[in-house]
Design a protein around this motif. Structure first.
Motif, PDB file in Angstrom:
ATOM      1  N   UNK A 238     -14.884   3.481 -12.902  1.00  0.00           N
ATOM      2  CA  UNK A 238     -13.706   2.990 -12.188  1.00  0.00           C
ATOM      3  C   UNK A 238     -12.572   2.628 -13.146  1.00  0.00           C
TER       4      UNK A 238
ATOM      5  N   UNK B   5     -10.859  -0.156 -13.861  1.00  0.00           N
ATOM      6  CA  UNK B   5     -10.941  -1.272 -14.792  1.00  0.00           C
ATOM      7  C   UNK B   5     -12.348  -1.395 -15.353  1.00  0.00           C
TER       8      UNK B   5
ATOM      9  N   UNK C 262     -15.133  -2.125 -14.316  1.00  0.00           N
ATOM     10  CA  UNK C 262     -16.042  -2.794 -13.379  1.00  0.00           C
ATOM     11  C   UNK C 262     -17.444  -2.932 -13.961  1.00  0.00           C
ATOM     12  N   UNK C 263     -17.520  -3.385 -15.205  1.00  0.00           N
ATOM     13  CA  UNK C 263     -18.838  -3.673 -15.778  1.00  0.00           C
ATOM     14  C   UNK C 263     -19.425  -4.881 -15.064  1.00  0.00           C
ATOM     15  N   UNK C 264     -20.754  -4.971 -15.080  1.00  0.00           N
ATOM     16  CA  UNK C 264     -21.391  -6.132 -14.475  1.00  0.00           C
ATOM     17  C   UNK C 264     -21.276  -7.295 -15.453  1.00  0.00           C
ATOM     18  N   UNK C 265     -20.455  -8.300 -15.124  1.00  0.00           N
ATOM     19  CA  UNK C 265     -20.168  -9.337 -16.120  1.00  0.00           C
ATOM     20  C   UNK C 265     -21.376 -10.202 -16.453  1.00  0.00           C
ATOM     21  N   UNK C 266     -22.395 -10.198 -15.565  1.00  0.00           N
ATOM     22  CA  UNK C 266     -23.540 -11.079 -15.822  1.00  0.00           C
ATOM     23  C   UNK C 266     -24.622 -10.400 -16.646  1.00  0.00           C
TER      24      UNK C 266
ATOM     25  N   UNK D 180     -28.627  -0.048 -16.095  1.00  0.00           N
ATOM     26  CA  UNK D 180     -28.646  -0.418 -14.678  1.00  0.00           C
ATOM     27  C   UNK D 180     -29.095   0.715 -13.760  1.00  0.00           C
TER      28      UNK D 180
ATOM     29  N   UNK E 276     -17.491  -9.407 -21.346  1.00  0.00           N
ATOM     30  CA  UNK E 276     -16.240 -10.155 -21.499  1.00  0.00           C
ATOM     31  C   UNK E 276     -15.808 -10.249 -22.955  1.00  0.00           C
TER      32      UNK E 276
ATOM     33  N   UNK F   6     -14.887  -1.590 -23.252  1.00  0.00           N
ATOM     34  CA  UNK F   6     -15.418  -1.727 -21.892  1.00  0.00           C
ATOM     35  C   UNK F   6     -15.455  -0.373 -21.204  1.00  0.00           C
TER      36      UNK F   6
ATOM     37  N   UNK G 292     -22.703   3.899 -19.026  1.00  0.00           N
ATOM     38  CA  UNK G 292     -23.451   3.454 -17.854  1.00  0.00           C
ATOM     39  C   UNK G 292     -23.508   4.558 -16.807  1.00  0.00           C
TER      40      UNK G 292
END
Lengths: 352, 519
Positions: free
Chosen positions: A89, A91, A93-97, A106, A138, A145, A152
């Motif tokens: 995507x 931006x 849209x990485x999983x920040x957690x 993932x 982050x 990113x 990913x």
């Protein structure tokens, strides 16, 4: 079997309420190739991409992924998670957690074990972020990113990777570098990609095939060189590059035309009569002429210049009064008010 | 771009969401049943009585005065903490917000024990204003901080005075926040039971409680509840509209940077006087009163076993309520934020119905429901947890929904494109990302449940005493020396978390740029 295109979009139409956004779009993306979908914002690019990914169900038409029908006549037959189509995507849209490693892992069927470890390590090496496996998204720069987002998307070996204007969030200098890296990665891994962008330079430089989407219609699908040299319509010509449009008349022979810059050769035969002539700025050459700017033998007068460093743009008022913009080498910038000779190199396009 | 998109809520989410909606509609259903038990004619007879009219006038008057007072105090507090060059303004804002943590019944008893003559209307006004002005102050302070300060610079450079800028430019922009806060205050006053009961000022909630306790006319309690709910519904509707506008103002404005704060001597002196009065009245009186109650504890020894028991009971009830509320609210919150459709918004709205029901009304309707429907649970723990859950469900749903919407839906799409199914995406991405918000909602529910009075009073299992009911039990008989230990414990238990939560919120709001969305 391997001739089956990775993606076939057949007569797909879609609308939001009364607003039509896709009209009869047909497109095939061959395996191992990069296809760019080029169009202005609001032209339906993102809708097409979301329809392929499964987040939007087009109201008409068929979508096949690796030969399997996933959408047919307004019904989604396969949910997004089982299409084998991954997205990168805008931006990231990485999983920040999750850590970088877990982000890449993932989509793997088995996220633990040596196979997963190997696959993720390989991709980390490919995107040259091997040291940052445990980092949090982050803490990464925007460019990093996006590289992780690509890794990913590649990890589960998808049939198709969708890139949704992946670099618009990056600044201009970084964009170029990250784009080169991403294209190199896609090529090296032999991936198939559908790449949505509004940037014609990006589309022309990364893709094997460019599909131009204007107002929800695919106007032309061609390789970058053909698209630039032989655009199907005047709009496409203007959209894929800078263009000077002049009124002119096609000769009876059908291969020459007369316009404000004089007699030009057409790249393809046209019907005799009035026409629009499209010239690329780099085809126009100007040279200083010492005659008096008011004399009839003067082709044109320089009315303004813009200096960009490596080159510049010169606006020349032709004898007819029409102003054309010409790209010239920076060392050749004439002075405003000077008279110049105007010459057109190579064949030009005519659109009746 | 949601137009024309057909969204289906997946069944594993839809079923619990529907269950939550049904649970949330129980009180309204039983209230209506009970009210009309003696026929519609009886309903009209009860409403068109001079007693009822008196009640309406008294409730309206109290609501109007407290709302006006809260708007003044709250706006001044917001201005002091955002626009005056005082040292330690963040600490000041937290101190100003602390009265939120003191239950209204507790501060009412604190005032009466100090000034018994205050009993009645003005006492209720003071206590409720202290409990409510933070509802105005916090959003207005946020709005003031969110305003683009360059606007004000531009206005000054165009020849407006500081005063003209304040009234003509700043105030109109924060007015939606003032309105939204004011409506929230009105809703609070209308639903409050503790303060008016302690002050013996007869408004709806107290009379409803009386009618219920008297026992001979349960339908009068239900009918009065219906009138109260109608008024609350109007306020809820107005409030949600006003909140929408308040939000729009803040989205549109840029981030305030390089703000200069007023340092004129007059403003600073005014701000200091205002701050001392707000803190003195809102915090000082209750805290000093409670401490003085402890000082009276000389003749008797403190019944530590009872205090410990009350702490444990409060804690257990709070914990169970928090867990149950989050479990019920989670599917609704997810459906409302990620699967927007007519179905999901209908479900979400059903859970908001109880927001318009004052605690005492919910308590009474759960009693009716318990007698009719859940007989085995009557006067047992599950029924109390259900009553509390109904009170706090709307807050929990809204909090969960907000925290889910904090993260981009694109992240979940990325998860799906990587092969994670609907439930796997919820489990692996949606919930972990929203966890801080869900945790905060759980903590807030637990705190509120621990100090909640009317529902606990009516529904607690036989033999259970929470901190709240203990305070009530002893205060109503003016045995303040016995109340001391319970009151102090409750203050500490609720004030400390409130201070932490407020300061976190203040810090986050004051630095919006650093809290930007994850890339």
């Amino acid at each position: 079997m391997n001739d089956t295109p990775a993606l076939v979009v057949d007569s797909v139409s879609h609308s939001f309420g009364a607003l039509g956004v896709l009209e009869g779009v047909s497109l095939a993306v061959p395996r191992g190739s990069i296809t760019a979908v080029l169009g202005p914002s609001g032209g339906g690019k993102t809708t097409l991409l979301r329809a392929v990914a499964g987040f939007e169900t087009p109201s008409e038409g068929t979508v096949r992924i690796a030969g399997d029908v996933v959408v047919h006549d307004g019904r989604s037959l396969v949910p997004p998670e089982r299409r084998g189509v991954t997205i990168v995507p805008q931006e990231g849209a990485l999983f920040p957690h999750l850590s970088v490693f877990d982000n890449i892992a993932f989509g793997l069927k088995k996220r633990r074990g040596s196979d997963a470890e190997k696959r993720v390590r390989h991709l980390l090496d490919v995107i040259e972020l091997g040291d940052l496996a445990d980092a949090r998204p982050s803490s990464l720069s925007g460019g990093m990113q996006q590289r992780v987002a690509l890794a990913r998307a590649l990890a589960p070996s998808p049939a198709l990777v969708l890139l949704d204007e992946p670099f618009t969030a990056l600044d201009a200098t970084l964009r170029q570098t990250v784009r080169d890296e991403v294209v190199a990665t896609l090529r090296r891994e032999g991936e198939t990609a559908l790449w949505v962008t509004h940037d014609q330079q990006e589309a022309l430089s990364v893709a094997d095939q460019v599909a131009v989407l204007l107002d929800g219609r695919l106007v032309q699908v061609a390789d970058p060189v053909t698209l630039y040299r032989e655009p199907a319509t005047k709009q496409v010509a203007q959209f894929v590059g800078d263009a000077v449009v002049l009124r002119g008349t096609v000769d009876h022979d059908g291969v020459h035309a007369l316009c404000d810059t004089g007699r030009v050769t057409l790249s393809r035969p046209a019907v005799a009569g009035p026409t629009d002539i499209v010239i690329r700025p780099e085809q126009i050459e100007i040279s200083a002429n010492s005659v008096d700017p008011n004399s009839p033998s003067c082709d044109g007068v320089v009315c303004s210049t813009r200096f960009f460093g490596h080159d510049g743009i010169v606006d020349v008022r032709l004898a007819s009064g029409f102003v054309v913009s010409v790209r010239v080498h920076a060392t050749l910038l004439p002075a405003v008010g000077e008279c110049v000779d105007v010459r057109v190199n190579g064949p030009v396009l005519a659109f009746a | 771009m949601n137009v024309g998109r057909r969204v289906r809520v997946p069944a594993p989410l839809a079923l619990p969401a529907v269950a939550a909606a049904v649970i949330a509609l129980i009180p309204a259903f039983y209230l209506a049943t009970q009210a009309f038990a003696r026929g519609a004619g009886n309903v009209w007879d009860e409403i068109f009585q001079s007693r009822t009219w008196d009640l309406i006038v008294r409730s309206t008057w109290l609501t109007a005065v407290v709302t006006a007072a809260s708007i003044v105090v709250g706006t001044v507090g917001a201005w002091v903490t955002t626009r005056v060059a005082l040292p330690g303004r963040a600490v000041l804002l937290v101190l100003f917000a602390l009265p939120l943590a003191i239950p209204s019944y507790l501060s009412a008893f604190a005032w009466i024990s100090w000034q018994p003559g205050l009993e009645g209307f003005w006492g209720a006004v003071i206590v409720l204003t202290c409990a409510c002005y933070p509802y105005v102050m916090l959003p207005v302070a946020a709005a003031l901080r969110g305003l683009d300060s360059t606007q004000e610079d531009v206005a000054r450079s165009l020849g407006r005075t500081q005063r003209q800028v304040m009234w003509g430019l700043v105030l109109p922009q924060v007015r939606p926040s003032i309105t939204a806060g004011g409506l929230l205050v009105a809703l609070y006053v209308l639903s409050d039971f503790g303060a008016v009961a302690a002050m013996r000022y007869e408004t709806f909630t107290w009379v409803i409680y009386g009618a219920y306790r008297a026992g001979f006319n349960p339908s009068r309690a239900a009918i009065l509840s219906l009138v109260l709910v109608a008024a609350a519904l109007i306020l809820v509707t107005l409030e949600s509209r006003a909140r929408g506008r308040a939000g729009a103002v803040r989205i549109g404005s840029g981030v305030g940077r390089n703000r200069r704060n007023t340092a004129s001597p007059r403003a600073v002196v005014g701000a200091v006087v205002a701050s001392l009065s707000i803190i003195g009245v809102g915090l000082g009186v209750p805290v000093v009163s409670v401490i003085s109650w402890l000082g009276r504890e000389t003749q008797r020894s403190v019944p530590w076993a009872d205090v410990r028991g009350a702490i444990l009971d409060s804690f257990l009830i709070g914990l169970l309520t928090a867990i149950a509320t989050i479990l019920v609210a989670l599917p609704v919150g997810i459906a409302a934020s990620r699967y927007r459709s007519r179905f999901s918004s209908a479900v979400e709205r059903s859970t908001y119905v109880t927001h318009a029901l004052p605690g005492i009304v919910i308590a009474i309707s759960v009693v009716y429901a318990g007698i009719r429907l859940l007989r085995p649970w009557y006067q047992k723990l599950p029924l109390l947890v259900l009553g509390q859950l109904l009170i706090f469900l709307p807050l929990a749903v809204a909090a969960i929904r907000n925290s889910i919407e904090q993260s981009s839906a694109r992240i979940e799409e990325a998860a799906k494109s990587l092969g994670a199914g609907t439930m796997a995406t919820i489990r692996r991405v949606t919930v972990p990302l929203a966890l801080p918000g869900i945790g905060a909602a759980a903590a807030l529910t637990m705190l509120n449940a621990m100090k909640e009075l009317p529902t606990t009073l009516l529904l607690r299992p036989t033999g259970w005493e929470t901190l709240a009911t203990s305070i009530w039990k002893y205060s109503t008989v003016s045995d303040y020396s016995a109340v001391g230990p319970y009151a102090l414990t409750l203050m500490i238990v609720t004030a400390v978390p409130t201070a932490i939560v407020t300061s976190l919120t203040v810090l986050r709001v004051s630095r919006p740029s650093s809290a930007g969305r994850q890339g």
